[in-house]
Design an enzyme around this catalytic site. Structure first.
Site, PDB file in Angstrom:
ATOM      1  N   GLY A   1       0.853  -1.200   0.000  1.00 30.76           N
ATOM      2  CA  GLY A   1       0.000   0.000   0.000  1.00 30.76           C
ATOM      3  C   GLY A   1       0.880   1.237   0.000  1.00 30.76           C
TER       4      GLY A   1
ATOM      5  N   ASP B   1       2.260  -1.892  -4.373  1.00 35.30           N
ATOM      6  CA  ASP B   1       0.890  -1.387  -4.368  1.00 35.30           C
ATOM      7  C   ASP B   1       0.177  -1.934  -5.589  1.00 35.30           C
ATOM      8  OD1 ASP B   1      -0.323   1.396  -2.770  1.00 35.30           O
ATOM      9  OD2 ASP B   1      -1.455   0.621  -4.470  1.00 35.30           O
TER      10      ASP B   1
ATOM     11  N   TYR C   1     -15.516   0.364   8.410  1.00 36.22           N
ATOM     12  CA  TYR C   1     -14.067   0.581   8.585  1.00 36.22           C
ATOM     13  C   TYR C   1     -13.669   0.333  10.039  1.00 36.22           C
ATOM     14  CZ  TYR C   1      -9.738   3.434   8.677  1.00 36.22           C
ATOM     15  OH  TYR C   1      -8.461   3.909   8.834  1.00 36.22           O
TER      16      TYR C   1
ATOM     17  N   LYS D   1     -11.279  -2.531  11.696  1.00 39.73           N
ATOM     18  CA  LYS D   1     -10.083  -2.213  12.486  1.00 39.73           C
ATOM     19  C   LYS D   1     -10.163  -2.877  13.863  1.00 39.73           C
ATOM     20  CE  LYS D   1      -7.710   0.341   9.629  1.00 39.73           C
ATOM     21  NZ  LYS D   1      -6.485  -0.177   9.039  1.00 39.73           N
TER      22      LYS D   1
HETATM   23  P1  NAD Z   1      -4.500   5.278   1.286  1.00 39.50           P
HETATM   24  O1  NAD Z   1      -5.875   4.973   0.831  1.00 39.50           O
HETATM   25  O2  NAD Z   1      -3.928   6.600   0.984  1.00 39.50           O
HETATM   26  O3  NAD Z   1      -3.490   4.173   0.752  1.00 39.50           O
HETATM   27  C1  NAD Z   1      -3.814   2.814   0.702  1.00 39.50           C
HETATM   28  C2  NAD Z   1      -3.043   2.205  -0.431  1.00 39.50           C
HETATM   29  O4  NAD Z   1      -3.392   0.823  -0.489  1.00 39.50           O
HETATM   30  C3  NAD Z   1      -3.398   2.820  -1.792  1.00 39.50           C
HETATM   31  O5  NAD Z   1      -2.238   3.271  -2.446  1.00 39.50           O
HETATM   32  C4  NAD Z   1      -4.045   1.675  -2.544  1.00 39.50           C
HETATM   33  O6  NAD Z   1      -3.770   1.675  -3.932  1.00 39.50           O
HETATM   34  C5  NAD Z   1      -3.450   0.475  -1.860  1.00 39.50           C
HETATM   35  N1  NAD Z   1      -4.251  -0.719  -2.061  1.00 39.50           N
HETATM   36  C6  NAD Z   1      -5.603  -0.821  -2.087  1.00 39.50           C
HETATM   37  N2  NAD Z   1      -5.958  -2.076  -2.366  1.00 39.50           N
HETATM   38  C7  NAD Z   1      -4.819  -2.775  -2.524  1.00 39.50           C
HETATM   39  C8  NAD Z   1      -4.549  -4.126  -2.844  1.00 39.50           C
HETATM   40  N3  NAD Z   1      -5.528  -5.007  -3.070  1.00 39.50           N
HETATM   41  N4  NAD Z   1      -3.266  -4.524  -2.905  1.00 39.50           N
HETATM   42  C9  NAD Z   1      -2.259  -3.631  -2.716  1.00 39.50           C
HETATM   43  N5  NAD Z   1      -2.461  -2.343  -2.430  1.00 39.50           N
HETATM   44  C10 NAD Z   1      -3.729  -1.922  -2.335  1.00 39.50           C
HETATM   45  O7  NAD Z   1      -4.467   5.000   2.858  1.00 39.50           O
HETATM   46  P2  NAD Z   1      -3.459   5.604   3.948  1.00 39.50           P
HETATM   47  O8  NAD Z   1      -4.059   6.854   4.434  1.00 39.50           O
HETATM   48  O9  NAD Z   1      -2.091   5.592   3.443  1.00 39.50           O
HETATM   49  O10 NAD Z   1      -3.664   4.529   5.106  1.00 39.50           O
HETATM   50  C11 NAD Z   1      -2.830   3.407   5.243  1.00 39.50           C
HETATM   51  C12 NAD Z   1      -3.304   2.612   6.446  1.00 39.50           C
HETATM   52  O11 NAD Z   1      -3.313   3.445   7.607  1.00 39.50           O
HETATM   53  C13 NAD Z   1      -4.716   2.056   6.313  1.00 39.50           C
HETATM   54  O12 NAD Z   1      -4.797   0.822   6.959  1.00 39.50           O
HETATM   55  C14 NAD Z   1      -5.540   3.059   7.074  1.00 39.50           C
HETATM   56  O13 NAD Z   1      -6.709   2.482   7.600  1.00 39.50           O
HETATM   57  C15 NAD Z   1      -4.601   3.438   8.193  1.00 39.50           C
HETATM   58  N6  NAD Z   1      -4.935   4.747   8.768  1.00 39.50           N
HETATM   59  C16 NAD Z   1      -4.754   5.886   8.018  1.00 39.50           C
HETATM   60  C17 NAD Z   1      -5.082   7.110   8.586  1.00 39.50           C
HETATM   61  C18 NAD Z   1      -4.912   8.391   7.811  1.00 39.50           C
HETATM   62  O14 NAD Z   1      -5.341   9.454   8.298  1.00 39.50           O
HETATM   63  N7  NAD Z   1      -4.291   8.368   6.643  1.00 39.50           N
HETATM   64  C19 NAD Z   1      -5.603   7.176   9.887  1.00 39.50           C
HETATM   65  C20 NAD Z   1      -5.805   5.991  10.584  1.00 39.50           C
HETATM   66  C21 NAD Z   1      -5.436   4.782  10.019  1.00 39.50           C
HETATM   67  C1  AKB Z   2     -10.275   8.143   8.050  1.00 42.66           C
HETATM   68  O1  AKB Z   2     -10.745   9.297   8.191  1.00 42.66           O
HETATM   69  O2  AKB Z   2     -10.900   7.187   7.623  1.00 42.66           O
HETATM   70  C2  AKB Z   2      -8.855   7.922   8.516  1.00 42.66           C
HETATM   71  C3  AKB Z   2      -8.815   7.427   9.916  1.00 42.66           C
HETATM   72  C4  AKB Z   2      -8.906   8.376  11.030  1.00 42.66           C
HETATM   73  O3  AKB Z   2      -8.731   6.247  10.138  1.00 42.66           O
HETATM   74  N1  AKB Z   2      -8.116   9.123   8.340  1.00 42.66           N
END
Ligand code: NAD
Ligand code: AKB
Length: 314
Positions: A9, A35, A141, A145
């Protein structure tokens, strides 16, 4: 062949920045980005096109690069997941099983998997939300989690899998764009302020949520993975706190840099999701167990975002 780290990812909001920092610390060739979609930035090290739901493809990549550590970031985030709940469940859970099972079989040694403040729900205490409290998430979601956290702890206790996790708040950075969450407004507001001088917010003015500057999140992620095994006492996921603010407060901060900036409000379906989440987080366990402390507050984060985005956004 030397042992490598795999980020799954890697083209997303966190992956883009995490890969960059891991490569700074471990060397470009020792960090494999992967990815299902192309990277957002030019790559300084190996990139593999990988669908994490394809176990055989995953094993091939792991064997080809002698991967011993995995950061699993592929997921559907809160807003996107509500539009396709069944697929969100499939992706968010099966990606985790595919990686945990590699660790259970001894093929990889260490796993990072992020949880979220979305594990909490409307019945959770909203202020200073403790590590252990009522958890009744109301989004698909959040449910994925919470289930993921239980499975991480299960694999640790039952099979000794060294899995480490953080409940990230909403993350804000200038190097990559967010991928479909409820907290995405806090990134978009900066882009729109610089490009157009105005922003229409999909959350109301007083919706306070836990947030964090991306560089702090990357620091925490690498810090928990580098901590001695015995320090990681929580194997579900650690609460992590950075900054809490609402749209009106961040808009006022932006106005200090762009005085003509205006904000208006039009709630959409994401308001209900935000209303179900905490406002502030108690992260004393992360502080005590692996020395966590954030560097950025609302003021320094906003100044940094604006300074850097002005160089990029046209
Ligand atoms: P994002 O959506 O920006 O990135 C996710 C990546 O996963 C994308 O590039 C997508 O192409 C890739 N992906 C989707 N399906 C796939 C597959 N089948 N195989 C391979 N890759 C695949 O998300 P992010 O913000 O970078 O978040 C990453 C992780 O952190 C997630 O688990 C998310 O729940 C967690 N998270 C993020 C935040 C935030 O604010 N960004 C907050 C809490 C938790
Ligand atoms: C979302 O808004 O879904 C994420 C998170 C807080 O997990 N940024």
């Amino acid at each position: 062949m030397s042992e490598t780290i795999l980020v799954i990812g890697s083209s997303g909001q966190i992956g883009t920045e995490l890969v960059e920092e891991l490569r700074n610390q471990y060397g470009n060739d020792n960090v494999v980005a992967s990815d299902i979609k192309e990277p957002q930035t030019p790559q300084k090290g190996p990139f593999e096109a990988l669908d994490i739901l394809n176990k055989e493809q995953l094993l091939k990549v792991v064997e080809r690069h002698n991967v011993k550590e995995v950061y699993l970031l592929a997921a559907l985030l809160s807003a996107t997941a509500e539009k396709n709940p069944e697929f969100a469940w499939e992706l968010n859970m099966n990606s985790l099983f595919n990686v945990l099972n590699l660790a259970k079989d001894g093929i990889i040694k260490k796993v990072f998997w992020p949880s979220s403040i979305a594990v909490f729900g409307p019945t959770t205490p909203k202020k200073d939300t403790p590590q252990y409290t009522i958890m009744e998430p109301s989004t698909v979601y959040g449910i994925s989690k919470q289930a993921g956290e239980r499975w991480c702890e299960y694999y640790y206790k039952k099979y000794g899998v060294d899995v480490r996790s953080i409940r990230y708040p909403g993350l804000i950075g200038y190097k990559s764009l967010p991928g479909g969450g409820t907290t995405d407004y806090a990134v978009d507001i900066f882009h729109q302020a610089i490009k157009h001088g105005e922003y229409k917010c999909f959350l109301n003015a007083t919706t306070t949520l836990p947030m964090m500057y991306m560089s702090d999140a990357i620091k925490a992620t690498i810090q928990i993975m580098q901590a001695p095994k015995e320090n990681i006492k929580i194997r579900s996921s650690y609460n992590l706190a950075g900054i809490s603010f609402n749209p009106e407060e961040i808009a006022n901060e932006i106005k200090k840099h762009i005085p003509t900036f205006t904000i208006s409000y039009k709630e959409d379906f994401r308001q209900k999701i935000a209303d179900s989440w905490p406002q502030t987080i108690n992260d004393k366990d992360a502080q005590e167990d692996w020395n966590w402390s954030p560097e950025y507050n609302l003021e320094t984060m906003s100044a940094n975002m604006i300074k850097n985005l002005k160089l990029i956004v046209t």
